[in-house]
Write an enzyme that holds these catalytic residues in place. Structure first.
Site, short mmCIF file in Angstrom:
data_model
loop_
_atom_site.label_atom_id
_atom_site.label_comp_id
_atom_site.label_asym_id
_atom_site.label_seq_id
_atom_site.Cartn_x
_atom_site.Cartn_y
_atom_site.Cartn_z
N SER A 199 5.81 -5.60 -2.07
CA SER A 199 5.15 -6.59 -1.21
C SER A 199 4.69 -7.78 -2.03
CB SER A 199 3.95 -5.95 -0.50
OG SER A 199 4.40 -5.04 0.46
N GLY B 95 4.90 -2.60 -8.54
CA GLY B 95 6.28 -2.13 -8.75
C GLY B 95 6.35 -0.62 -8.86
N TYR B 96 6.28 0.05 -7.74
CA TYR B 96 6.35 1.52 -7.74
C TYR B 96 7.70 2.00 -7.20
CZ TYR B 96 1.21 1.72 -8.47
OH TYR B 96 -0.06 1.60 -8.95
N GLU C 131 -11.07 5.32 -1.96
CA GLU C 131 -11.71 4.89 -0.71
C GLU C 131 -11.64 5.99 0.33
OE1 GLU C 131 -13.35 3.56 2.23
OE2 GLU C 131 -11.32 3.02 2.79
#
Lengths: 381, 372
Positions: free
Chosen positions: A153, A119-120, A236
């Site tokens: 998403s 939830g951004y 990453e």
């Protein structure tokens, strides 16, 4: 310069290859997929980069690269199934979580017991994420959350959400943000799926109406939410899995071009199509090598801030270009759908789903800002 | 796994940069190259870089060179590119590379020490006027005679032709392709300097009218594949210089954008300026990675050598000319002036584009070599 891995690393590669040969399920074998997840968990290849104390694999950086590379080459199922949990909730917990939080959440993430969502973004806070307004007000031992998230998403299939809320309007906009871990079945949460332009629904709006979240579910200190988020997103660097994925897509597009006719000949003989494929191939190779350069610096502990944005921009351009190319190769069947197209509309879906990769995780213009500011030292807008 | 440089290579880079900054800043580059009657380079600096070992960097130690590899060589070339250093360095080193790789022991002993110490300037002459930058485009005839070869035909876009003492020249004969050594002053050889817009890169054309060379002037092991490998090596060298030049152009523009104030703030704050600069960074970083790998492939005799060279040159030839244009454009009016340095990079980019094959040519090779 030396592209060889050490004998220990090569032995590890052989182990991975042998494992894949033995355990990778055939397409459609659902029971095999379940067995696969149990087997890779047993191997501690889920959360392979995480410290062994929390149940991760404690793998070295070069072994992580080898593992991803081999998995991607073999088109093996994923390592673990809790995608966002593995991508950033876990890393954030490892760095900022309390012992109780680690115990409570990390084993479930590794076991893939349920999904996490993120939830951004909010309707008025996309690229300018730090301007977010969804409110968390302390009330006794709880935070009371009110507001809305969007583009979340898999919200409809998730059991937990990692949520950024504004707990203070003082100081800079970054300072008033706090990170909360919230069960999706909490009272006052409503999820409304959004249909995307391909017709599917992967993301949703999430509404929070007086949702009570116990203080023990706060990740990091109050006001530390921005740091928690940024550090978890930034680990990453090799982009190795993306590169193998793109190489595979280009391979499939070459086969597609050989099957389709253009100007009365196979499209694979058309100079324009060949040029576009060669350019895509060259950019993916540049990504591979840029990634190895970043990896080398990571191994020497000399990573450059923002360097991952170079490959993110390439990837964004390639996601769009490869979908376009595959549809263009099909000529007048390009705008059609379903069985009359090649591979049952697979390429049309690719050409309609690029925003998932290109917009999610920072738009290309945001990546350009990051490169300009961090790599070139230009001032902020 | 290490896609980076050794301490020795880092040292080589910093020494090269120091030398070039001290001895040949852009003012000096202009002085040397804007002198229409001069050779286009400084013989004095040429002697100095030969003494530093740059000319013979990849020539075997037994023949007077430093015996280093192409990865080391790329380090030096990035620096000469960054400085737009005018000299027949790439030409001479490529001539030496051809002799070292495809020449007999006697040919190597005869020529390599003189090329390594800079007393002989060499160059390679492959390209002809048909705009086919590969072996297929070679039409210059070599007819076997009793004691050697008679060469007839033309070459164009020959780097440093006017100052070269020795040409490594690609020809076609009854039996296939080959490379011959032709000395300046040979009877029947006409060398003509061509005017160019990049004054830091001198080119010329050759016309050969029954030039006779002895059998000892034909490189023993040179065939069509060898000519191809030489072209790949040239593409890698030119691309390595292009990375340095493009980085210098970018950093010039970054400084300008930080200093230039319009609408009350540095133009570096406008995304219309920031974003093209970021794109340049992405592209330069990418063809730099590609050329590092291509150089490593040459050193290792790796099977990827040809496709790696093609990818690097294709990418660079495609984007560097655009970078040159954007660098000038982002400067506004001052970028258009002769006095300001931006145009030097734009002009270098125009020279780089066709040298050893442009983007169309190399992307087509990527498709062919990749089995498309």
């Amino acid at each position: 310069m030396d592209f060889d891995f050490s004998p220990e690393d090569e032995a590890f590669r052989a182990e991975v290859q042998a494992f894949i040969a033995e355990h990778a399920p055939k397409p459609g074998d659902d029971a095999g997929v379940a067995k696969w997840h149990a087997a890779v968990r047993e191997k501690r290849w889920v959360g392979f980069s995480w410290p062994s104390e929390v149940g991760g694999g404690g793998g070295t950086i070069s072994q992580q690269v080898i593992l991803k590379d081999e998995m991607s080459k073999a088109k093996a199922p994923s390592l673990g199934s809790c995608f966002m949990g593995l991508a950033w909730v876990g890393p954030a917990l490892i760095e900022y979580g309390t012992e109780a939080q680690k115990k409570r959440f990390i084993p479930d993430i590794l076991d893939g017991k349920y999904q996490w969502c993120t939830g951004y973004s909010e309707p008025d806070s996309g690229s300018d994420l730090a301007s977010l307004k969804c409110k968390g007000v302390r009330d006794g031992d709880d935070y009371v959350v009110n507001g809305q998230k969007i583009w979340t998403s898999i919200a409809m299939w998730s059991k937990w959400i990692i949520l950024l809320v504004r707990t203070s309007g003082d100081g800079t906009k970054h300072e008033g943000i706090t990170c909360l871990l919230v069960p999706m079945d909490s009272d006052g949460i409503e999820v409304r799926p959004i249909q995307n332009m391909s017709g599917g629904s992967m993301f949703a709006e999430v509404f929070f109406n007086d949702v009570r979240v116990p203080v023990e579910n706060r990740l990091g200190s109050e006001g530390e939410g921005w740091k928690v988020t940024v550090s978890a997103l930034a680990h990453e660097r090799s982009s190795i899995a993306e590169v193998t994925g793109l190489q595979r897509t280009i391979g499939s597009i070459r086969e597609l071009a050989a099957r389709c006719q253009k100007n009365g000949k196979p499209a694979s003989e058309d100079p324009g199509i060949r040029r576009r494929i060669a350019e895509a191939d060259t950019k993916v190779e540049a990504m591979r090598l840029n990634g190895l350069g970043a990896l080398t610096r990571q191994l020497k502990d000399a990573s450059l801030p923002g360097e991952t944005s170079v490959n993110k921009l390439h990837r964004a351009n390639l996601e769009i270009e490869l979908g376009e190319l595959a549809v263009a190769i099909q000529g007048e069947r390009g705008p059609l759908d379903g069985a009359v197209t090649e591979e049952d509309g697979k390429w049309q879906r690719l050409a309609l789903n690029w925003p998932e990769v290109v917009i999610g995780g920072g738009t290309p213009n945001i990546q350009r800002n990051i490169i300009a500011e961090r790599m070139l030292g230009l001032p902020k807008d | 796994m290490n896609f980076g440089f050794t301490e020795e290579q880092d040292l080589l880079r910093s020494e090269a940069r120091k030398f070039l900054d001290e001895r040949c800043g852009l003012d000096t580059v202009r002085e040397i190259t804007e002198d229409a009657s001069g050779p286009g380079f400084s013989r004095d600096l040429w002697k100095q870089i030969a003494e530093l070992g740059w000319v013979g960097l990849t020539i075997p130690e037994a023949h007077g060179g430093a015996g280093l590899g192409w990865v080391d060589w790329v380090v030096v070339l990035e620096e000469t590119g960054r400085s737009l250093f005018p000299s027949p360095l790439i030409s001479t080193a490529l001539a030496a590379h051809a002799i070292a790789r495809f020449g007999s022991e006697a040919q190597q002993a005869a020529w390599l020490p003189r090329l390594a110490n800079g007393s002989t300037i060499g160059t390679v002459a492959v390209l002809e006027t048909g705009q086919v930058p590969g072996v297929e485009g070679i039409d210059l005839r070599g007819r076997a005679s009793a004691d050697g070869l008679t060469l007839s035909g033309d070459k164009t876009f020959v780097s440093d032709a006017a100052c070269a003492d020795l040409f490594v020249l690609a020809f076609r004969s009854e039996t296939g392709h080959g490379l011959a050594l032709v000395e300046a002053g040979a009877s029947g050889l006409t060398v003509e300097a061509l005017p160019g817009i990049d004054l830091t890169k001198r080119v010329g054309r050759l016309s050969l009218d029954s030039v006779r060379v002895g059998a000892d002037a034909v490189l023993e092991a040179a065939d069509a594949e060898a000519v191809g490998a030489l072209l790949d090596a040239g593409a890698v060298a030119v691309t390595a210089e292009a990375t340095g030049a493009a980085q210098a152009a970018l950093s010039l523009t970054v400084s300008f954008a930080n200093d230039r104030v319009q609408f009350g703030k540095p133009i570096a704050q406008f995304q219309g300026v920031k974003h093209p600069l970021a794109e340049m960074y992405v592209d330069i970083t990418s063809f730099q990675s590609l050329v590092y790998y291509a150089a490593w492939c040459i050193d290792e005799g790796h099977e990827d050598a040809a496709i790696a060279a093609a990818r690097a040159k294709a990418y660079a030839s495609d984007v560097f000319p655009r970078i040159g244009i954007d660098v000038v454009g982002l400067h506004g009016g001052v970028g258009y002036t002769w006095e300001y340095d931006a145009h030097l990079y734009l002009k270098r980019a125009k020279w780089v584009r066709p040298a050893f094959g442009d983007a169309d040519w190399h992307y087509d090779r990527v498709a062919q070599l990749g089995g498309f």
